[in-house]
Scaffold this active site. Structure first.
Site, PDB file in Angstrom:
ATOM      1  N   LYS A  67      -1.986  11.414   2.180  1.00  0.00           N
ATOM      2  CA  LYS A  67      -3.095  11.536   1.234  1.00  0.00           C
ATOM      3  C   LYS A  67      -4.377  11.998   1.935  1.00  0.00           C
ATOM      4  O   LYS A  67      -5.077  12.889   1.447  1.00  0.00           O
ATOM      5  CB  LYS A  67      -3.313  10.195   0.514  1.00  0.00           C
ATOM      6  N   ASP A 112     -11.092   6.923   0.243  1.00  0.00           N
ATOM      7  CA  ASP A 112      -9.790   6.289   0.452  1.00  0.00           C
ATOM      8  C   ASP A 112      -9.799   4.897  -0.179  1.00  0.00           C
ATOM      9  O   ASP A 112     -10.842   4.237  -0.249  1.00  0.00           O
ATOM     10  CB  ASP A 112      -9.512   6.194   1.955  1.00  0.00           C
ATOM     11  N   THR A 161      -3.261   3.486  -3.062  1.00  0.00           N
ATOM     12  CA  THR A 161      -1.882   3.017  -2.928  1.00  0.00           C
ATOM     13  C   THR A 161      -1.462   2.172  -4.121  1.00  0.00           C
ATOM     14  O   THR A 161      -0.292   1.827  -4.247  1.00  0.00           O
ATOM     15  CB  THR A 161      -1.731   2.172  -1.644  1.00  0.00           C
ATOM     16  N   ARG A 220       3.992   9.123   8.767  1.00  0.00           N
ATOM     17  CA  ARG A 220       3.152   8.395   9.730  1.00  0.00           C
ATOM     18  C   ARG A 220       4.015   7.556  10.665  1.00  0.00           C
ATOM     19  O   ARG A 220       3.779   7.523  11.880  1.00  0.00           O
ATOM     20  CB  ARG A 220       2.159   7.505   8.988  1.00  0.00           C
TER      21      ARG A 220
END
Length: 345
Positions: A67, A112, A161, A220
Site C-alpha cells: 500500500k 497510513d 488494514t 514484505r
C-alpha cells in the site's frame, strides 16, 4: 504536540538506500495485483490527459502487500510531490489543518492507517476532500467564529488494514477504492528474484521457490526472509542454495507453511491443552502469554486462511489439517453415556 508528519528513518543511510531500492518506482515494475495496477493506470492516465489532480484513492488490505509503495508510485507516475503521515499521528483537527494548509497544488497526501485518525479530524477531512477547503473555529463560546480556508487541490491516498472501521461518509468520498489480495507463489518468486538481483545475491530458482512458499503470501515477509538467507549464507560462507534456505529458516523458526514461533505456540496450545478446542479467545491469549488483540489480528487470520484453525460461536477449533501438520492424533472423545429409563432413573 507530536509532529503529524511521520517519517520512518532506518538506522543508517545505507539502510535507507536499501529499503528505497527494494520498492518499485513505477506500476510497470510493481509485481502482482494486476487488476489494481490496471485500474490505477487508467485513473492516472485520465487525470494526466485532463491536466487535473487524480481522484482520492483508498488502498485496503492486510499489512505488507504494497500500500505504501503504491502511494509512492501514484505520486511518481503523476509527477507530483508526496507528503506522508499516519492516522495515529493525527489526533486533533488542528494537526490535520496544519498538514492540509501547507500542501502545494497537486500534492499527494498519503495517510497510513487512516482508520485510526481522531473523529474530529475525520469530520474536517470530509469538506477538504470534497470542496478543498476547511473551516477553522476561532474563539470559544458565543463569540466563536468559523473562518473558511481554501486549500490547494490535492490527492489523498489513504491506506487501511481494517476498512470496516472507516465511517461511511469518509469511505464514500474516495473516488477509487483498491482491495489488495495476498500474492500467489509464482508472483512471490518474481518479487524475490528482483530483490535478489538488487542484493547481488546468487540464488537459484529452487531456493527462491522454497522461500516463496513460506512467506504467507506477503512480499514484505518475502523480502525479510530473503535477507535472513543472505545473512546466513554470508556468515556461514555456504552459498545461498536450498540447504542454506532450510538452515536459515529453521534458525529463525519459520516452518514449511510459514508458521513462526507464535503461530505454533497458539496451535500447539489449542491441540494439546484443549484437545483441539473449542477454546475462547481470551483463554487462548492468556495461555500463550499474548494480548488477545495480537492473537486475533496478527495470528488468527493466517491460521484461518491456510485451514489450520476455524472460528465457531463456542471458540477456536483446530482442523484435521492442523492435527496432521503437527503430527498429533486427535483426542478420542469418550462414548456418550446410555440414557436411563424406568427403574434406572
Amino acid at each position: 504536540m507530536t509532529d503529524p508528519l511521520v517519517w520512518l528513518a532506518p538506522e543508517s543511510e545505507a539502510e535507507v538506500a536499501f529499503e528505497g531500492a527494494l520498492r518499485p518506482k513505477s506500476l510497470a515494475e510493481f509485481v502482482g495485483q494486476s487488476k489494481v495496477r490496471g485500474q490505477l493506470q487508467l485513473l492516472l492516465q485520465a487525470a494526466g490527459m485532463q491536466n487535473r489532480t487524480p481522484d482520492h484513492i483508498l488502498l485496503a488490505g492486510p499489512p505488507g502487500l504494497g500500500k505504501t509503495t503504491l502511494a509512492m508510485i501514484v505520486a511518481h507516475e503523476s509527477n507530483r510531490p508526496l507528503r506522508m503521515s499516519s492516522g495515529p499521528a493525527i489526533q486533533h483537527a488542528g494537526d490535520l489543518a496544519a498538514v492540509l494548509s501547507s500542501l502545494v497544488p497537486g500534492e499527494v497526501l498519503f495517510i497510513d492507517e487512516i482508520h485510526r485518525m481522531a473523529r474530529s479530524a475525520e469530520e474536517m477531512l470530509y469538506l477538504a476532500m470534497e470542496d478543498f477547503r476547511i473551516d477553522i473555529m476561532v474563539g470559544k463560546g458565543a463569540g466563536a467564529t468559523s473562518i473558511p480556508l481554501d486549500l490547494a487541490p490535492f490527492t489523498l491516498v489513504g491506506a487501511t488494514t481494517r476498512s470496516g472501521l472507516l465511517p461511511n461518509p469518509l469511505r464514500d468520498r474516495f473516488g477509487f477504492t483498491a482491495h489488495l489480495e495476498f500474492y500467489d507463489t509464482a508472483e512471490l518468486e518474481l518479487v524475490l528474484e528482483r530483490a535478489a538481483a538488487l542484493l547481488e545475491l546468487d540464488i537459484d530458482r529452487v531456493a527462491l521457490a522454497e522461500i516463496a512458499g513460506r512467506c504467507r503470501g506477503t512480499p514484505r515477509i518475502a523480502n525479510r526472509l530473503l535477507r535472513r538467507v543472505r545473512d546466513y549464507a554470508l556468515v556461514k560462507g555456504s552459498g545461498a542454495g536450498i540447504d542454506a534456505v532450510h538452515a536459515a529458516l529453521e534458525l529463525y523458526d519459520v516452518d514449511e507453511l510459514g508458521l513462526d514461533r507464535l503461530d505454533r505456540a497458539v496451535m500447539q496450545t489449542v491441540l494439546t491443552r484443549f484437545d483441539g478446542g473449542p477454546v475462547g479467545l481470551n483463554t487462548l491469549a492468556v495461555s500463550v502469554g499474548e494480548e488477545s488483540e495480537t492473537v486475533e489480528s496478527v495470528v488468527e487470520p493466517f491460521l484461518v486462511r491456510i485451514g489450520l484453525l476455524t472460528r465457531t460461536p463456542r471458540g477456536r477449533v483446530a482442523t484435521r489439517a492442523a492435527w496432521k501438520h503437527f503430527g498429533l492424533t486427535p483426542a478420542v472423545e469418550p462414548p456418550p453415556k446410555p440414557a436411563l429409563f424406568g427403574d434406572d432413573l
